[in-house]
Design a protein around this motif. Structure first.
Motif, mmCIF file in Angstrom:
data_model
loop_
_atom_site.group_PDB
_atom_site.id
_atom_site.type_symbol
_atom_site.label_atom_id
_atom_site.label_comp_id
_atom_site.label_asym_id
_atom_site.label_seq_id
_atom_site.Cartn_x
_atom_site.Cartn_y
_atom_site.Cartn_z
ATOM 1 N N ILE A 263 11.975 11.588 4.265
ATOM 2 C CA ILE A 263 13.048 10.738 4.394
ATOM 3 C C ILE A 263 12.584 9.424 4.311
ATOM 4 O O ILE A 263 12.987 8.529 3.629
ATOM 5 C CB ILE A 263 13.790 10.937 5.619
ATOM 6 C CG1 ILE A 263 14.578 12.333 5.583
ATOM 7 C CG2 ILE A 263 15.121 9.817 5.679
ATOM 8 C CD1 ILE A 263 15.088 12.762 7.019
ATOM 9 N N MET A 264 11.384 9.045 4.957
ATOM 10 C CA MET A 264 10.859 7.851 4.796
ATOM 11 C C MET A 264 10.453 7.387 3.357
ATOM 12 O O MET A 264 10.757 6.496 2.943
ATOM 13 C CB MET A 264 9.439 7.958 5.469
ATOM 14 C CG MET A 264 9.705 7.526 7.057
ATOM 15 S SD MET A 264 7.953 7.966 7.808
ATOM 16 C CE MET A 264 7.101 6.429 7.291
ATOM 17 N N GLY A 265 10.060 8.303 2.678
ATOM 18 C CA GLY A 265 9.778 7.911 1.364
ATOM 19 C C GLY A 265 10.958 7.849 0.331
ATOM 20 O O GLY A 265 10.810 7.027 -0.509
ATOM 21 N N PHE B 148 5.006 -0.521 6.275
ATOM 22 C CA PHE B 148 5.134 0.695 6.340
ATOM 23 C C PHE B 148 6.064 1.162 7.438
ATOM 24 O O PHE B 148 6.668 1.980 7.772
ATOM 25 C CB PHE B 148 3.907 1.589 6.556
ATOM 26 C CG PHE B 148 3.205 1.642 5.194
ATOM 27 C CD1 PHE B 148 3.422 2.705 4.232
ATOM 28 C CD2 PHE B 148 2.042 0.752 4.801
ATOM 29 C CE1 PHE B 148 2.773 2.856 2.877
ATOM 30 C CE2 PHE B 148 1.352 0.833 3.587
ATOM 31 C CZ PHE B 148 1.802 1.704 2.690
ATOM 32 N N VAL B 149 5.906 0.365 8.614
ATOM 33 C CA VAL B 149 6.801 0.467 9.804
ATOM 34 C C VAL B 149 8.423 0.105 9.363
ATOM 35 O O VAL B 149 9.199 0.876 10.030
ATOM 36 C CB VAL B 149 6.364 -0.469 10.668
ATOM 37 C CG1 VAL B 149 7.686 -0.343 11.993
ATOM 38 C CG2 VAL B 149 5.066 -0.110 11.482
ATOM 39 N N HIS B 150 8.646 -0.569 8.288
ATOM 40 C CA HIS B 150 10.010 -0.773 7.915
ATOM 41 C C HIS B 150 10.530 0.517 7.406
ATOM 42 O O HIS B 150 11.896 0.796 7.609
ATOM 43 C CB HIS B 150 10.236 -1.614 6.800
ATOM 44 C CG HIS B 150 9.677 -3.077 7.524
ATOM 45 N ND1 HIS B 150 10.680 -3.875 8.139
ATOM 46 C CD2 HIS B 150 8.677 -4.102 7.238
ATOM 47 C CE1 HIS B 150 10.226 -4.939 8.580
ATOM 48 N NE2 HIS B 150 8.815 -5.190 8.013
ATOM 49 N N SER B 151 9.840 1.249 6.429
ATOM 50 C CA SER B 151 10.479 2.375 6.043
ATOM 51 C C SER B 151 10.678 3.388 6.999
ATOM 52 O O SER B 151 11.575 4.367 7.086
ATOM 53 C CB SER B 151 9.573 3.001 4.959
ATOM 54 O OG SER B 151 8.355 3.592 5.371
ATOM 55 N N ALA C 157 18.681 6.308 9.583
ATOM 56 C CA ALA C 157 19.315 7.229 8.512
ATOM 57 C C ALA C 157 19.775 8.386 9.387
ATOM 58 O O ALA C 157 20.948 9.171 9.258
ATOM 59 C CB ALA C 157 18.559 7.547 7.424
ATOM 60 N N GLN C 158 19.010 8.678 10.606
ATOM 61 C CA GLN C 158 19.511 9.816 11.368
ATOM 62 C C GLN C 158 20.239 9.454 12.352
ATOM 63 O O GLN C 158 20.302 10.292 13.456
ATOM 64 C CB GLN C 158 17.982 10.470 11.726
ATOM 65 C CG GLN C 158 17.070 10.985 10.694
ATOM 66 C CD GLN C 158 17.647 11.679 9.810
ATOM 67 O OE1 GLN C 158 18.001 11.511 8.473
ATOM 68 N NE2 GLN C 158 17.949 13.090 10.154
ATOM 69 N N GLY C 159 20.618 8.331 12.538
ATOM 70 C CA GLY C 159 21.746 7.767 13.454
ATOM 71 C C GLY C 159 20.964 7.521 14.775
ATOM 72 O O GLY C 159 21.612 7.216 15.719
ATOM 73 N N ASP D 255 3.667 13.502 3.518
ATOM 74 C CA ASP D 255 4.966 13.678 3.105
ATOM 75 C C ASP D 255 5.715 12.004 2.769
ATOM 76 O O ASP D 255 6.146 12.011 1.672
ATOM 77 C CB ASP D 255 6.086 14.181 4.222
ATOM 78 C CG ASP D 255 5.835 15.448 4.713
ATOM 79 O OD1 ASP D 255 5.112 16.299 3.795
ATOM 80 O OD2 ASP D 255 6.441 16.034 5.580
ATOM 81 N N SER D 256 5.489 11.337 3.616
ATOM 82 C CA SER D 256 6.133 9.880 3.137
ATOM 83 C C SER D 256 5.369 9.332 2.046
ATOM 84 O O SER D 256 6.089 8.737 1.241
ATOM 85 C CB SER D 256 5.784 9.021 4.494
ATOM 86 O OG SER D 256 4.735 8.571 4.590
ATOM 87 N N ILE D 257 4.174 9.473 1.916
ATOM 88 C CA ILE D 257 3.516 8.925 0.610
ATOM 89 C C ILE D 257 3.876 9.379 -0.409
ATOM 90 O O ILE D 257 4.207 8.810 -1.713
ATOM 91 C CB ILE D 257 1.871 8.939 0.780
ATOM 92 C CG1 ILE D 257 1.429 7.870 2.110
ATOM 93 C CG2 ILE D 257 1.107 8.445 -0.644
ATOM 94 C CD1 ILE D 257 1.821 6.584 1.914
ATOM 95 N N LEU D 258 3.798 10.868 -0.765
ATOM 96 C CA LEU D 258 3.979 11.602 -1.990
ATOM 97 C C LEU D 258 5.572 11.137 -2.229
ATOM 98 O O LEU D 258 5.876 11.135 -3.460
ATOM 99 C CB LEU D 258 3.846 13.157 -1.690
ATOM 100 C CG LEU D 258 2.216 13.473 -1.620
ATOM 101 C CD1 LEU D 258 2.301 15.036 -1.748
ATOM 102 C CD2 LEU D 258 1.332 12.772 -2.633
#
Length: 346
Positions: free
Chosen positions: A75-77, A15-18, A25-27, A148-151
């Motif tokens: 964003i992670m999701g 999960f750390v990779h996402s 992605a946010q620079g 947020d990340s799971i859904l």
């Protein structure tokens, strides 16, 4: 006797990779932050490596502060991949349909994450299915991103499997609308229901039936068999005490505490048999209950920002005062003293 380090649960470092991809992605470069948390390349490459839930929440909060992006979980999701859920994710990626992929992710959740307070579930009816996710509450800046990340991740991963965009018919989220409420628009055509009793999303039968063009039946069956073996091994190696501890987490809440009879029913054992088998392991139900409460209390106070009244409620105490007395008996300090000493030592 030294008390074991308490845990609310843990999850795969996959999960750390996402999280790292979302930070990029946010620079921003995520590597210094990951190294600060002991998550260098060697650790992230370690087979079966896990990260405690409290540490993951602190890491996520630090990433949100670094990027100044409260919606980082969403964003992670969107950048997550099934493979990040390990063997269960790889197996889900070979499922014949979206339905079976979702079932697989939830059925084998224990292979990539464990939460002492609850677990995900899949509920299908004639019109569709609910995918439900359990998260620690009350909510704050440290744990909203997990939901947020799971859904968001479920929808993104199932869409990637089917090769088409899937939107939920309905999305329910337990916490109140955050400042970034507009970020949820991509999850469903309907407005998200905040302040709901459960974190869940609803998929239609049409979405569930979408087929996976990469499905290979023999590979799918082989991977399912391996997952079943891994899950059975996890269950078989647990002592009765460990199984009871796993059950008690979700049952402790709201000023009530589970009793021996309730746990015996859930274990499908006669009460007298449960009492006898615990005695054979050299313990009693009350001792397991107290140790579970103590372990969770220590973790909540040390590793979260929850108010002590909230912790008391989560652990089934009748009042905050009763919790404070019990905590001092367990640790020799009040919750406030203990939390301050831990912050100072950090």
């Amino acid at each position: 006797m030294v008390k074991p380090r308490g845990r609310l649960g843990d999850l795969s470092v996959g999960f750390v990779h996402s999280l790292a991809d979302a930070v990029r992605a946010q620079g921003h470069d995520p590597l210094p932050l990951l190294e600060q948390y002991g998550l260098d390349a060697a650790r992230l490459s370690e087979a079966g490596a896990r990260l405690s839930i409290p540490r993951y929440m602190r890491l996520g909060h630090a990433a949100i502060e670094l990027t100044d992006t409260p919606s980082l979980g969403l964003i992670m999701g969107q950048v997550s991949r099934l493979s990040q859920a390990g063997l269960a994710g790889i197996t889900a990626a070979q499922a014949p349909t979206v339905r079976e992929a979702a079932r697989t992710l939830i059925r084998f959740e224990a292979l990539y994450g464990s939460n002492y307070r609850g677990q995900s579930s899949f509920h299908e009816d004639s019109q569709g299915a609910w995918l439900r996710f359990y998260s620690i509450s009350p909510y704050n800046d440290y744990n909203r991103f997990v939901v947020d990340s799971i859904l968001s991740g479920w929808l993104h991963q199932l869409s990637a499997l089917a090769g088409t965009s899937i939107r939920a018919e309905q999305v329910d989220i337990e916490f109140e609308p955050p400042t970034y409420v507009h970020g949820y628009a991509s999850l469903s055509a309907q407005a998200v229901n905040f302040g709901a009793p459960t974190n869940q999303l609803r998929l239609s039968q049409q979405s569930l039936a979408l087929r996976n063009p990469d499905h290979v039946p023999s590979t799918w069956r082989h991977l399912l068999h391996i997952c079943e073996q891994e899950l059975e091994q996890l269950t078989r190696t647990r002592s009765l005490r460990e199984r009871i501890t796993q059950l008690l987490g979700p049952l402790l809440s709201g000023g009530r505490e589970p009793d021996l009879e309730e746990v015996a029913v859930r274990l499908k054992l006669p009460t007298w048999t449960l009492r006898r088998r615990l005695a054979e392991e050299g313990t009693q139900f009350r001792a397991v209950l107290n140790d579970t409460r103590s372990d969770l209390a220590t973790t909540y106070v040390r590793d979260t920002e929850l108010a002590f009244g909230e912790i008391a409620y989560l652990l089934g105490f009748a009042s905050a005062e009763a919790f404070q007395r019990a905590f001092k008996r367990w640790n020799g300090q009040t919750p406030g003293e203990f939390r301050r000493s831990q912050r100072h030592s950090d």
